[in-house]
Design a protein around this motif. Structure first.
Motif, PDB file in Angstrom:
ATOM      1  N   GLU A 124       0.601   7.283 -29.116  1.00 29.94           N
ATOM      2  CA  GLU A 124       1.786   7.288 -28.254  1.00 29.94           C
ATOM      3  C   GLU A 124       1.489   7.885 -26.882  1.00 29.94           C
ATOM      4  O   GLU A 124       1.509   9.105 -26.717  1.00 29.94           O
TER       5      GLU A 124
ATOM      6  N   SER B 147      10.649   2.836 -32.738  1.00 29.64           N
ATOM      7  CA  SER B 147      10.333   4.115 -33.384  1.00 29.64           C
ATOM      8  C   SER B 147      11.156   5.158 -32.656  1.00 29.64           C
ATOM      9  O   SER B 147      10.629   6.049 -31.987  1.00 29.64           O
ATOM     10  N   TYR B 148      12.470   5.001 -32.770  1.00 28.49           N
ATOM     11  CA  TYR B 148      13.375   5.821 -31.968  1.00 28.49           C
ATOM     12  C   TYR B 148      13.691   7.155 -32.644  1.00 28.49           C
ATOM     13  O   TYR B 148      13.841   7.229 -33.861  1.00 28.49           O
ATOM     14  N   GLY B 149      13.789   8.169 -31.798  1.00 26.38           N
ATOM     15  CA  GLY B 149      14.251   9.478 -32.250  1.00 26.38           C
ATOM     16  C   GLY B 149      15.715   9.625 -31.900  1.00 26.38           C
ATOM     17  O   GLY B 149      16.610   9.382 -32.708  1.00 26.38           O
ATOM     18  N   ARG B 150      15.955   9.975 -30.625  1.00 25.69           N
ATOM     19  CA  ARG B 150      17.338  10.198 -30.195  1.00 25.69           C
ATOM     20  C   ARG B 150      18.212   8.967 -30.386  1.00 25.69           C
ATOM     21  O   ARG B 150      19.353   9.074 -30.832  1.00 25.69           O
TER      22      ARG B 150
ATOM     23  N   LEU C 160       9.450   4.067 -28.103  1.00 22.65           N
ATOM     24  CA  LEU C 160      10.240   5.298 -28.133  1.00 22.65           C
ATOM     25  C   LEU C 160      11.489   5.042 -27.298  1.00 22.65           C
ATOM     26  O   LEU C 160      11.517   4.117 -26.476  1.00 22.65           O
ATOM     27  N   SER C 161      12.530   5.840 -27.498  1.00 22.67           N
ATOM     28  CA  SER C 161      13.739   5.615 -26.695  1.00 22.67           C
ATOM     29  C   SER C 161      13.724   6.459 -25.416  1.00 22.67           C
ATOM     30  O   SER C 161      14.320   6.049 -24.416  1.00 22.67           O
ATOM     31  N   GLY C 162      13.109   7.625 -25.444  1.00 21.06           N
ATOM     32  CA  GLY C 162      12.777   8.355 -24.230  1.00 21.06           C
ATOM     33  C   GLY C 162      13.928   8.834 -23.356  1.00 21.06           C
ATOM     34  O   GLY C 162      13.715   9.124 -22.181  1.00 21.06           O
TER      35      GLY C 162
ATOM     36  N   ALA D 186      12.109   8.296 -35.965  1.00 18.74           N
ATOM     37  CA  ALA D 186      11.306   9.469 -35.619  1.00 18.74           C
ATOM     38  C   ALA D 186      12.178  10.707 -35.815  1.00 18.74           C
ATOM     39  O   ALA D 186      13.163  10.910 -35.101  1.00 18.74           O
TER      40      ALA D 186
ATOM     41  N   GLU E  28       3.249   8.433 -23.802  1.00 18.65           N
ATOM     42  CA  GLU E  28       4.610   8.293 -23.238  1.00 18.65           C
ATOM     43  C   GLU E  28       4.597   8.519 -21.733  1.00 18.65           C
ATOM     44  O   GLU E  28       4.297   9.614 -21.260  1.00 18.65           O
TER      45      GLU E  28
ATOM     46  N   ASP F  23      10.595  13.830 -36.188  1.00 20.16           N
ATOM     47  CA  ASP F  23       9.476  14.774 -36.197  1.00 20.16           C
ATOM     48  C   ASP F  23       9.605  15.829 -35.114  1.00 20.16           C
ATOM     49  O   ASP F  23       8.611  16.387 -34.663  1.00 20.16           O
TER      50      ASP F  23
ATOM     51  N   LYS G 270       1.274  10.482 -36.071  1.00 23.45           N
ATOM     52  CA  LYS G 270       1.647  10.270 -34.666  1.00 23.45           C
ATOM     53  C   LYS G 270       1.035  11.354 -33.793  1.00 23.45           C
ATOM     54  O   LYS G 270       0.976  12.522 -34.200  1.00 23.45           O
TER      55      LYS G 270
ATOM     56  N   LYS H  68       2.679   3.203 -30.035  1.00 23.37           N
ATOM     57  CA  LYS H  68       4.062   3.594 -29.732  1.00 23.37           C
ATOM     58  C   LYS H  68       4.151   3.707 -28.220  1.00 23.37           C
ATOM     59  O   LYS H  68       3.566   4.608 -27.615  1.00 23.37           O
TER      60      LYS H  68
ATOM     61  N   ARG I 251       1.414  12.301 -29.598  1.00 19.41           N
ATOM     62  CA  ARG I 251       2.108  11.912 -28.371  1.00 19.41           C
ATOM     63  C   ARG I 251       1.433  12.551 -27.165  1.00 19.41           C
ATOM     64  O   ARG I 251       1.286  13.770 -27.094  1.00 19.41           O
TER      65      ARG I 251
HETATM   66  P1  13P Z   1      12.773   9.438 -28.588  1.00 16.97           P
HETATM   67  O1  13P Z   1      13.095   8.058 -29.124  1.00 16.97           O
HETATM   68  O2  13P Z   1      13.944  10.384 -28.681  1.00 16.97           O
HETATM   69  O3  13P Z   1      12.117   9.388 -27.254  1.00 16.97           O
HETATM   70  O4  13P Z   1      11.714  10.076 -29.584  1.00 16.97           O
HETATM   71  C1  13P Z   1      10.704   9.294 -30.065  1.00 16.97           C
HETATM   72  C2  13P Z   1       9.505  10.106 -30.272  1.00 16.97           C
HETATM   73  O5  13P Z   1       9.037  10.249 -31.370  1.00 16.97           O
HETATM   74  C3  13P Z   1       8.876  10.715 -29.106  1.00 16.97           C
HETATM   75  O6  13P Z   1       7.626  11.193 -29.454  1.00 16.97           O
END
Ligand code: 13P
Length: 334
Positions: free
Chosen positions: A177, A289-292, A260-262, A22, A179, A24, A136, A219, A138
């Protein structure tokens, strides 16, 4: 676009041993990430950073897709090759964030509802032309003393379902998603209850809006105690509670679930996913689907020296992709 095509994109997103990166972040969110490492939030820095991520050698080995932001899907490498072409050549499906952010829900202090349905049909048609294969949206559910309210959960589920139906009409696979935030002092049981209620509401709304589950990806957030809960639990406890919750609320016809990693550390996010897959087989592939948790090591290195550390930063992206790909198979070792 036929139903079969939607299904095959959804299945490719959760192909064995693969997951999603991720990238985005909205301009406001990437500013927070750049601020933390001292990088000015200019359009060129955002472009250069995303070029570093997307041109990681053999990115497609463990990455099935990348979620882009509106600005990013229109950008190209310094040499002028559109990012979407780089991705397709690497076997990485282009995805696009289409919501316009979580805004205060009127009448419900402290709660949020995600906006962006107005004009979405037209925006999706444009994104499809630009090459987007999935999207996506969220929604944010906040746990507090008196939250979440049923109204907040329902308003967000309704919006997610309307978004998902519009995506499928445009030939784009919706990633839905909801969250449940890790912020707060709540324990594992409260996280379970809120996540289950949210997922039940979401799948009810998807059904009501005639969304094809076989062409949809969830997600999800993991069932995990709040960051400030004094009662933190083991990796296996998070994995067990998350799988139990998903089995209680998510239909088996869904092609896959990504997490998500959150705000979890890189290693926690990998360890939790791995533990869940070791408890399998499950009705759906469970992937990431990790961002951070995909980017943080790369961002830190790249920020120190954008040119000299370019290849090193890419190596950390490849490593995180490999580790999470193994975790998606339950084969990761610390
Ligand atoms: P994180 O994994 O950093 O939470 O981001 C994933 C994401 O796309 C949140 O919408």
């Amino acid at each position: 676009m036929s139903i079969e095509e939607l299904e095959s994109i959804a299945q490719a997103m959760v192909a064995p041993g693969k997951g999603i990166i991720a990238i985005d972040e909205s301009t406001a969110t990437i500013k927070k990430r750049f601020d933390s490492v001292g990088v000015p939030n200019t359009e060129e820095n955002r472009r250069a950073y995303r070029e570093m991520l997307l041109t990681t050698p053999r990115l497609g080995e463990h990455i099935s897709g990348a979620i882009l932001y509106d600005e990013t899907i229109r950008q190209a490498t310094k040499a002028g090759v559109p990012f979407t072409k780089i991705m397709l050549d690497a076997g990485v499906l282009p995805g696009i964030k289409v919501d316009l952010g979580a805004k205060p829900l009127a009448g419900f202090p402290g709660e949020l509802v995600t906006e962006g349905l107005d004009g979405l049909r037209e925006r999706l048609a444009e994104y499809a032309k630009l090459g987007a294969k999935f999207a996506k949206w969220r929604a944010v559910i906040t746990i507090g003393d008196d939250t979440p309210s049923g109204t907040c959960i329902e308003a967000n589920s309704h919006a997610l379902a309307r978004y998902a139906a519009l995506c499928q009409e445009a030939g784009i696979v919706p990633m839905v998603e909801p969250e449940v935030l890790m912020d707060g002092v709540h324990d594992l049981d409260v996280s379970y209850e809120v996540t289950e209620a949210t997922l039940r509401s979401l799948f009810g709304a998807l059904y009501e809006q005639n969304v094809l589950l076989e062409g949809t990806i969830l997600k999800a957030s993991m069932v995990i105690p709040g960051k400030d809960c004094p009662d933190q639990v083991d990796v296996e406890d998070v994995a067990e509670a998350t799988v139990r919750c998903l089995k209680a609320a998510v239909p088996a016809s869904l092609p896959g679930i990504v997490f998500l990693s959150g705000g979890q550390s890189d290693e926690q996010a990998t360890a939790h996913l791995n533990a869940m897959n070791q408890m399998g087989p499950h009705p759906w592939p469970l992937s990431f689907s990790y961002g951070r948790a995909m980017q943080s090591a790369a961002l830190t290195l790249w920020a120190k020296d954008m040119q000299a550390n370019f290849a090193e930063a890419q190596k950390t992206v490849a490593l995180r992709a490999k580790q999470n790909g193994l975790a998606a198979l339950g084969q990761w070792k610390k």
